[in-house]
Design an enzyme around this catalytic site. Structure first.
Site, PDB file in Angstrom:
ATOM      1  N   GLU A 353       0.846  -1.196   0.000  1.00 65.24           N
ATOM      2  CA  GLU A 353       0.000   0.000   0.000  1.00 65.24           C
ATOM      3  C   GLU A 353       0.887   1.253   0.000  1.00 65.24           C
ATOM      4  O   GLU A 353       0.489   2.294  -0.495  1.00 65.24           O
ATOM      5  CB  GLU A 353      -0.946  -0.001   1.219  1.00 65.24           C
ATOM      6  CG  GLU A 353      -2.135   0.933   1.024  1.00 65.24           C
ATOM      7  CD  GLU A 353      -3.261   0.699   2.014  1.00 65.24           C
ATOM      8  OE1 GLU A 353      -4.311   0.156   1.641  1.00 65.24           O
ATOM      9  OE2 GLU A 353      -3.083   1.074   3.193  1.00 65.24           O
ATOM     10  N   HIS A 384       7.285 -27.049   3.368  1.00 62.12           N
ATOM     11  CA  HIS A 384       6.582 -28.208   2.813  1.00 62.12           C
ATOM     12  C   HIS A 384       5.503 -27.778   1.834  1.00 62.12           C
ATOM     13  O   HIS A 384       4.633 -28.569   1.492  1.00 62.12           O
ATOM     14  CB  HIS A 384       6.001 -29.045   3.960  1.00 62.12           C
ATOM     15  CG  HIS A 384       7.092 -29.598   4.832  1.00 62.12           C
ATOM     16  ND1 HIS A 384       7.703 -30.800   4.577  1.00 62.12           N
ATOM     17  CD2 HIS A 384       7.726 -29.075   5.909  1.00 62.12           C
ATOM     18  CE1 HIS A 384       8.656 -31.010   5.488  1.00 62.12           C
ATOM     19  NE2 HIS A 384       8.683 -29.973   6.300  1.00 62.12           N
ATOM     20  N   LYS A 504     -13.496   0.670  -4.087  1.00 57.03           N
ATOM     21  CA  LYS A 504     -14.438   1.011  -3.013  1.00 57.03           C
ATOM     22  C   LYS A 504     -15.636   1.746  -3.601  1.00 57.03           C
ATOM     23  O   LYS A 504     -16.791   1.450  -3.276  1.00 57.03           O
ATOM     24  CB  LYS A 504     -13.775   1.969  -2.012  1.00 57.03           C
ATOM     25  CG  LYS A 504     -12.852   1.359  -1.021  1.00 57.03           C
ATOM     26  CD  LYS A 504     -12.451   2.450  -0.011  1.00 57.03           C
ATOM     27  CE  LYS A 504     -11.284   2.045   0.834  1.00 57.03           C
ATOM     28  NZ  LYS A 504     -10.809   3.130   1.700  1.00 57.03           N
TER      29      LYS A 504
HETATM   30  O1  F6P Z   1      -7.947   0.197   2.149  1.00 59.70           O
HETATM   31  C1  F6P Z   1      -7.495   1.475   2.318  1.00 59.70           C
HETATM   32  C2  F6P Z   1      -7.478   1.960   3.731  1.00 59.70           C
HETATM   33  O2  F6P Z   1      -7.722   3.315   3.718  1.00 59.70           O
HETATM   34  C3  F6P Z   1      -6.190   1.647   4.457  1.00 59.70           C
HETATM   35  O3  F6P Z   1      -5.163   2.504   4.161  1.00 59.70           O
HETATM   36  C4  F6P Z   1      -6.614   1.707   5.865  1.00 59.70           C
HETATM   37  O4  F6P Z   1      -5.669   1.117   6.678  1.00 59.70           O
HETATM   38  C5  F6P Z   1      -7.928   0.951   5.785  1.00 59.70           C
HETATM   39  O5  F6P Z   1      -8.469   1.320   4.535  1.00 59.70           O
HETATM   40  C6  F6P Z   1      -8.888   1.245   6.889  1.00 59.70           C
HETATM   41  O6  F6P Z   1      -9.283   2.584   6.924  1.00 59.70           O
HETATM   42  P1  F6P Z   1      -9.984   3.195   8.194  1.00 59.70           P
HETATM   43  O7  F6P Z   1      -9.033   3.106   9.329  1.00 59.70           O
HETATM   44  O8  F6P Z   1     -10.290   4.620   7.829  1.00 59.70           O
HETATM   45  O9  F6P Z   1     -11.235   2.420   8.457  1.00 59.70           O
END
Ligand code: F6P
Length: 541
Positions: A353, A384, A504
């Site tokens: 990330e 293994h 998302k």
């Molecule tokens: O998946 C992206 C992200 O923003 C991550 O960087 C972060 O750790 C996770 O989602 C959770 O985000 P939040 O803490 O805002 O729920």
């Protein structure tokens, strides 16, 4: 600083130098220089790094350090530690190092010293943790808390889960922590099906407090508590961690049960912030302090050790060398410690990330490789399954083998066997087994080609005395800073994560149609639409 890294003289020199090392054989490098194992090693903050089984010589290290200098690594490191805006695309500092700074330190973000606020938060966490641990914090019906359910995802979950497993020996008996990250309802059911709501505390962790997976699980948890104990029980069974105080209030969690943090702490760099409350409750404030000390010790080492002895700098530069110049574009994390079984997952997020980017920090397209694919499993299990490919596959794979001198299990015999495997695997990866060796052993000509292990597979070995909170803090900080070094060399913004937004957003567009059982033709491509229709037909049948 905006200059492409591939144009630097050290980059060119490394590219010219690489064919020599590609052709060299680790056996010969050790034969020519028998002290190599001692020379290509460094230690700091309780960790020993043996990097002698990488295809490097003194010239390689000299050129890599020149690359770091030409890329202004010391200046970038100072900028990060002093709270300058290093996350350019989000215009933020990246001050996770302030989270473990001593009480009397002074670190400014936007002109204000952030350290007093961090310690005030740690003090509140300590007080709350002690109350839960000694039973003075009870559930609504007066029962002490015996189960913590940590709800969060990504950086708001991977660190605490990894630390909870890693520090098993330091946990308080009779108090367990379960983790719910996936929005698959099975995760919530599995975590809660055998426990009593009256003895359960939910810790909801979300930097933004808007992440749909976390919010869905938090709502399910609220409903679970309300069904069992009534609406008035919520205040005794929930605490929350977030930078978004308004959203927490709206959810119904009072400010006294809210532990804030700051937007200059990225999720994947936050396990020692308030996000670590479940860790602190499990291992106790004193051990949590040792964890912070481990982080701090590695921060100091990273700041002050000369480059050629500096563990995060060496690890970061070796990763660049293996990836960009020798073509090892994946990194296997191989902890020889059952307790570190979630370390590969934690490090996947930390690396990928942070540095999985094809755009430079100033918006320019990058022509060089950036983040390696990070994966792994604990040894000896992995031996293994996929070690076959490590030893005889067609790819070069960089490996980090991590082990500890002292067993935590009390089964000393097991530990010798475990560590014998670690040492043997690093040896086998480096030196392999030649046809000549096999012939001397009397192996039949027919099977010799199948049994040859080419060797020359690069690996680091990280060795520490014992897996303690201190060591874990130091180890995590080692990787954090190594990731920073790599990002600085590649010229990427290691602290943003725009790439996760698209999926998302698309999920939020699809969800209403699925919830309403509506087939919306022509909204999507034929593949996506076909899959949606198939799902909906099944759901409605
Ligand atoms: O998946 C992206 C992200 O923003 C991550 O960087 C972060 O750790 C996770 O989602 C959770 O985000 P939040 O803490 O805002 O729920």
């Amino acid at each position: 600083m905006n200059y492409p890294v591939t144009e630097l003289s050290s980059w060119h020199a490394l590219a010219n130098h690489a064919p020599i090392l590609k052709k060299s054989v680790l056996r010969d490098l050790f034969f020519d220089y028998p002290e190599r194992g001692h020379w290509f090693a460094a230690h700091g903050a309780g960790l020993y790094l043996d990097y002698s089984k990488n295809a490097v010589n003194e010239e390689t290290i000299r050129l890599l350090i020149q690359l770091a200098e030409e890329r202004f690594l010391p200046q970038r490191r100072a900028a990060m530690f002093s709270g300058e805006i290093v996350n350019l695309s989000e215009e933020r500092a990246a001050l996770h190092t302030a989270l473990r700074a001593p009480r009397d330190a002074m670190i400014l973000a936007e002109g204000r010293n952030v350290v007093p606020g961090i310690h005030a938060m740690l003090d509140r966490m300590r007080e709350f943790s002690e109350q839960v641990r000694n039973g003075t914090w009870t559930g609504a019906s007066g029962k002490p808390i015996r189960h913590i359910v940590h709800i969060g995802i990504g950086g708001s979950y991977l660190g605490p889960e990894m630390a909870y497993q890693a520090l098993r020996s330091f946990r308080q008996k009779g108090l367990d922590v379960r983790f719910v990250a996936n929005v698959d309802g099975a995760a919530f059911i599995e975590a809660t099906e055998t426990i009593d709501p009256a003895e359960t505390l939910f810790i909801v962790c979300s930097e933004t407090f808007t992440t749909p997976e976390t919010m869905a699980n938090a709502r399910a948890a609220r409903q679970w508590i309300v069904t069992a104990l009534g609406e008035q029980a919520v205040s005794r069974h929930f605490v929350a961690m977030s930078t978004n105080a308004d959203a927490i209030r709206e959810f119904g969690i009072a400010s006294e049960q809210t532990f804030g943090f700051w937007n200059w702490v990225g999720g994947r760099y936050s396990m020692e912030s308030a996000i670590g409350l479940s860790t602190m409750i499990a291992i106790g404030p004193a051990h949590f302090e040792q964890l912070l000390q481990g982080f701090r010790a590695m921060d100091e080492h990273f700041l002050h050790a000369p480059m050629e002895e500096n563990l995060p700098i060496l690890m970061g530069l070796l990763s660049i060398w293996n990836n960009n110049f020798l073509g090892a574009d994946t990194l296997a994390i191989l902890p020889y410690a059952h307790e570190l079984r979630r370390l590969p997952a934690y490090l996947q997020q930390l690396h990928m990330e942070s540095n999985g980017k094809c755009v430079g920090e100033h918006g320019e397209s990058l022509t060089h490789q950036t983040c390696p694919i990070v994966w792994g499993e604990p040894g000896t299990d992995a031996q293994h399954s996929f070690y076959q490919l490590l030893h005889q596959g067609t790819r070069q794979i960089a490996c980090d083998l991590i082990g500890f001198c002292e067993p935590l299990s009390g089964l000393a015999e097991h530990h010798d066997q475990l560590m014998a495997n670690l040492f043997a695997q690093a040896e086998a990866l480096a030196f392999g087994k030649s046809a000549e060796d096999l012939r001397t052993e009397g192996v039949s000509e027919k099977t010799i080609p199948h049994q040859v292990c080419p060797g020359n597979r690069s690996s680091n070995v990280i060795l520490a005395e014992a897996l303690t909170p201190y060591t874990l803090g130091s180890l995590v900080a080692l990787y954090e800073h190594s990731v920073f070094v790599q990002g600085a060399i590649w010229g990427v913004d290691s602290f943003d994560q725009w790439g996760v937004q698209l999926g998302k957003a698309l999920a939020q567009r699809i969800l209403p149609a699925l919830s309403a059982n509506k087939m919306n033709f022509n909204l999507h491509d034929s593949s996506t639409q076909g899959l949606l229709n198939r799902y909906l037909r099944h759901k409605m049948s």
